[in-house]
Enzyme design. Structure first.
Site, short mmCIF file in Angstrom:
data_model
loop_
_atom_site.label_atom_id
_atom_site.label_comp_id
_atom_site.label_asym_id
_atom_site.label_seq_id
_atom_site.Cartn_x
_atom_site.Cartn_y
_atom_site.Cartn_z
N CYS A 2 0.82 -1.20 0.00
CA CYS A 2 0.00 0.00 0.00
C CYS A 2 0.86 1.25 0.00
O CYS A 2 2.08 1.19 0.00
CB CYS A 2 -0.91 0.01 1.23
SG CYS A 2 -1.93 -1.48 1.40
N ILE A 53 -4.24 -7.78 -0.27
CA ILE A 53 -3.48 -9.03 -0.20
C ILE A 53 -4.14 -10.00 0.77
O ILE A 53 -4.34 -11.17 0.48
CB ILE A 53 -2.03 -8.77 0.24
CG1 ILE A 53 -1.33 -7.77 -0.71
CG2 ILE A 53 -1.25 -10.07 0.33
CD1 ILE A 53 -1.08 -8.28 -2.10
N GLY A 76 2.47 -2.57 4.35
CA GLY A 76 3.32 -3.71 4.69
C GLY A 76 2.53 -4.94 5.06
O GLY A 76 1.35 -5.09 4.70
N GLU A 77 3.18 -5.82 5.80
CA GLU A 77 2.57 -7.06 6.27
C GLU A 77 3.07 -7.36 7.68
O GLU A 77 4.26 -7.25 7.96
CB GLU A 77 2.94 -8.25 5.36
CG GLU A 77 2.53 -8.12 3.91
CD GLU A 77 1.04 -8.31 3.67
OE1 GLU A 77 0.33 -8.68 4.65
OE2 GLU A 77 0.59 -8.09 2.55
N ASP A 100 -4.33 -8.20 9.07
CA ASP A 100 -3.25 -7.84 9.97
C ASP A 100 -3.28 -6.38 10.41
O ASP A 100 -2.71 -6.02 11.43
CB ASP A 100 -1.89 -8.15 9.31
CG ASP A 100 -1.71 -7.47 7.95
OD1 ASP A 100 -2.71 -7.03 7.37
OD2 ASP A 100 -0.56 -7.41 7.48
N ILE A 292 14.78 -12.72 -15.46
CA ILE A 292 15.10 -11.86 -16.59
C ILE A 292 16.41 -12.34 -17.21
O ILE A 292 17.39 -12.59 -16.50
CB ILE A 292 15.24 -10.38 -16.15
CG1 ILE A 292 13.87 -9.79 -15.86
CG2 ILE A 292 15.96 -9.55 -17.19
CD1 ILE A 292 12.97 -9.65 -17.07
N SER A 364 11.59 -12.71 -2.64
CA SER A 364 12.91 -12.47 -3.21
C SER A 364 13.98 -12.95 -2.25
O SER A 364 13.73 -13.20 -1.07
CB SER A 364 13.11 -10.98 -3.52
OG SER A 364 13.54 -10.28 -2.38
N GLY A 365 15.21 -13.03 -2.76
CA GLY A 365 16.35 -13.47 -1.96
C GLY A 365 17.21 -12.33 -1.45
O GLY A 365 18.35 -12.55 -1.02
#
Length: 631
Positions: A2, A53, A76-77, A100, A292, A364-365
């Protein structure tokens, strides 16, 4: 994910102009295309853009407690919201939603400013408590989510998820923060808590602001979390037994979503590890992955990504960035709102664009190199520290200083004879040497680039002061852990996480980073440095733990990085556009730079005499920023 925004009049109850707040919120609509929301009361306006989400049907923001006197806008989360909901319900709090966001308002009611200590996740939020007449702004511990603020004349506070939200206010003064220019041409970004503007700030990771209308005073950031290296070191057995199970748990709690979810897969160690653990956790369905590729094989890792995707039977999709994909240059300047010089923003933008066609959330890492010492520069720093320990500082300055000045810059030569930067670093202290190592332009080059006017404004300021400030707070004497800490405080939030947040939010894509789970970071900070770097191999413990899960050539091949062929672009298809930008009225009229030196950099690069691609890219992006924002 958001976007949030707000205006608070600290010294009066004048009605907030709804047209201004609407404009501020609309400018970040890409962060939340699903809905917007506003709340106004005396001297206050809160705004929100929503990307749904969790609890898609409910949890609209601004969201209130059951009595309507505590409101929150949140980006966020909170991954442990279910446990917090149970705990807070037992304490008598009444919940009206299933997401949340509501846990934040009740946690504030229960614990006040200490509510942040209970949250596990990535977040930037603002809480308004009408009864206390307090506004509470907080940012997550590692800086995954951004939060900007500014104080206008008349004690009007602005805040927002992007810098463009702040600058959209008609009363905001765009006066430049000149030390930020020194930082930019050193690091490629402006380090927290500053921005390119003297009157706008980033809330530091792991910090909060508490503003009280009844006691208006100077705004001060308060720290609530930091990486602590004082805990006992882990044993080899503990590292081997716990490294992957703890990461797997961090991945698991990030799989909660009511929308399609996937992962980035570059073919590197970190993203491959995340995909492997995701595949093990959701065996009933294939993981959605995307990567990619480049038509220039020197930059292409897609074969390695395909190998991991095949091993774990993922739904894999690959996009292509061709050697002429510089169409994003102008867009990037508007995306990042201030000078930002990481050219890997181009493939990051493209992979987010590809992912959003199929998922709304991607893991992601990011963070693996900082946490497990994966950067080659860490190994160089340790070697240089050994040499510094053997020679007195005066001798090093007198010996390596002149060598660094006279030794040629052999960009074209094999790496082992390119000793100029090593000599320059050895002449310095550890901090100054590391600052030089990560610099886009070294001090001598910046001195030639900057105009007399800019030097006068800087008044001797050096970007090394950023490292000095953080090093003073680093609770460690370990040479490796110190530079890891510096990167976690600067490069990680200022470059890596900024890049991913803006690129993903441009496509309304939420990105989650399990390696940067704060509990996992706290645990991993106890790994002995000797286990992270072994026999010239970075991420040693991490790679050893992954050996049963990933092929040897994924784990132990040479690190490529997420780069683009900028040097070739500037000598080929981007040559003319670069020259136009360097000769632009915007750059010349700024009065900040030595135009003759800029042309020298350009000519030396075109001739092949030197590779000035990093410096030229930085100038290109600064030129586009200045034309768009300061023209």
């Amino acid at each position: 994910m958001c976007g949030i925004a707000g205006i608070l009049h600290l010294q009066d109850n004048e009605q907030v102009d709804s047209n201004i707040l609407t404009r501020m919120n609309t400018i970040q609509s890409h962060r939340g295309p699903d809905a917007d929301g506003f709340h106004y009361e005396a001297g206050l306006g809160l705004a929100h853009r929503r990307l749904s989400i969790i609890d898609i049907a409910g949890s609209h923001q601004p969201l209130f407690n059951e009595t309507g006197d505590v409101a929150v806008v949140f980006n966020g989360e909170i991954y442990n919201f279910a446990e917090l909901t149970t705990e807070l319900t037992a304490k008598g709090h009444v919940f009206a939603t299933h997401g949340d966001t509501e846990t934040i308002v009740h946690a504030w009611e229960e614990w006040g400013v200490d509510c942040v200590q209970h949250f596990r996740g990535m977040f930037a939020f603002a809480i308004w408590d009408r009864n206390k007449q307090q506004l509470f702004l907080a940012r997550d511990r590692l800086g995954i989510k951004p939060l900007f603020y500014a104080l206008l004349p008349g004690n009007k506070l602005l805040f927002g998820s992007e810098l463009k939200v702040i600058t959209a206010h008609p009363q905001f003064n765009k006066a430049l923060y000149y030390p930020g220019i020194e930082q930019y041409f050193t690091f490629g970004y402006i380090a927290e808590p500053n921005t390119i503007y003297a009157n706008a700030f980033k809330l530091n990771p792991g910090h909060y602001l508490l503003l009280d209308k009844r006691q208006p005073q100077t705004i001060q950031q308060q720290q609530y979390w930091d990486v602590d290296f004082s805990a006992p070191a882990l044993s080899a057995t503990e590292v081997q037994e716990q490294l992957l199970p703890r990461l797997k748990e961090a991945v698991d709690i990030r799989l909660i979503a009511e929308v399609p979810l996937g992962a980035f897969l570059s073919g590197g160690v970190d993203s491959s590890a995340i995909v492997a653990l995701m595949a093990q956790l959701q065996q009933d369905k294939a993981v959605n992955t995307c990567s990619i590729g480049f038509d220039d094989k020197r930059f292409d890792e897609s074969d390695y990504a395909n190998k991991v995707a095949s091993q774990y039977h993922t739904n894999h999709r690959t996009g292509l960035v061709d050697g002429n994909d510089f169409s994003l240059v102008d867009k990037l300047a508007g995306l990042y709102d201030e000078p930002y010089a990481d050219s890997s923003a181009i493939p990051t933008y493209r992979v987010c664009q590809l992912a959003r066609q199929h998922v709304t959330v991607a893991l992601s890492g990011d963070g693996g190199d900082e946490l497990f010492a994966g950067y080659r520069r860490y190994r160089f720093q340790l070697h240089e520290e050994k040499m510094r320990a053997m020679l007195p500082a005066t001798l090093r300055r007198n010996l390596f200083g002149p060598l660094g000045r006279i030794y040629p810059k052999l960009d074209w030569a094999p790496r082992f004879v390119r000793a100029k930067t090593t000599f320059q670093s050895l002449a310095n202290s550890a901090l100054a040497g590391y600052c030089d190592t990560v610099s886009i332009m070294r001090p001598q080059a910046r001195a030639q680039l900057f105009s007399p006017l800019l030097k006068q404004q800087l008044a001797g300021y050096q970007a090394t002061e950023v490292f000095q400030r953080h090093a003073a707070r680093a609770n460690t004497d370990d040479a490796l852990k110190l530079v890891q800490y510096l990167d976690m405080k600067t490069y990680l939030p200022g470059d890596i996480l900024t890049k991913v947040d803006r690129a993903s939010m441009a496509h309304s894509l939420e990105v989650r980073v399990p390696i940067l789970d704060h509990r996992y970071v706290e645990w991993a900070s106890r790994i002995p440095s000797a286990m992270n770097i072994q026999q010239q191999q970075g991420k040693a413990a991490f790679k050893q733990a992954l050996e049963p899960h990933l092929p040897h050539d994924i784990l132990y091949r040479k690190k490529m990085g997420f780069a683009v062929p900028v040097a070739a672009w500037f000598r080929g298809p981007l040559r003319e556009a670069l020259q136009q930008a360097l000769c632009s009225e915007a750059l010349a009229d700024s009065g900040l730079f030595n135009q003759a030196y800029i042309q020298q950099l350009y000519q030396q690069h075109q001739s092949g005499q030197h590779d000035h691609s990093s410096a030229l890219w930085s100038l290109l992006m600064f030129s586009h920023f200045y034309r768009q924002q300061m023209g």
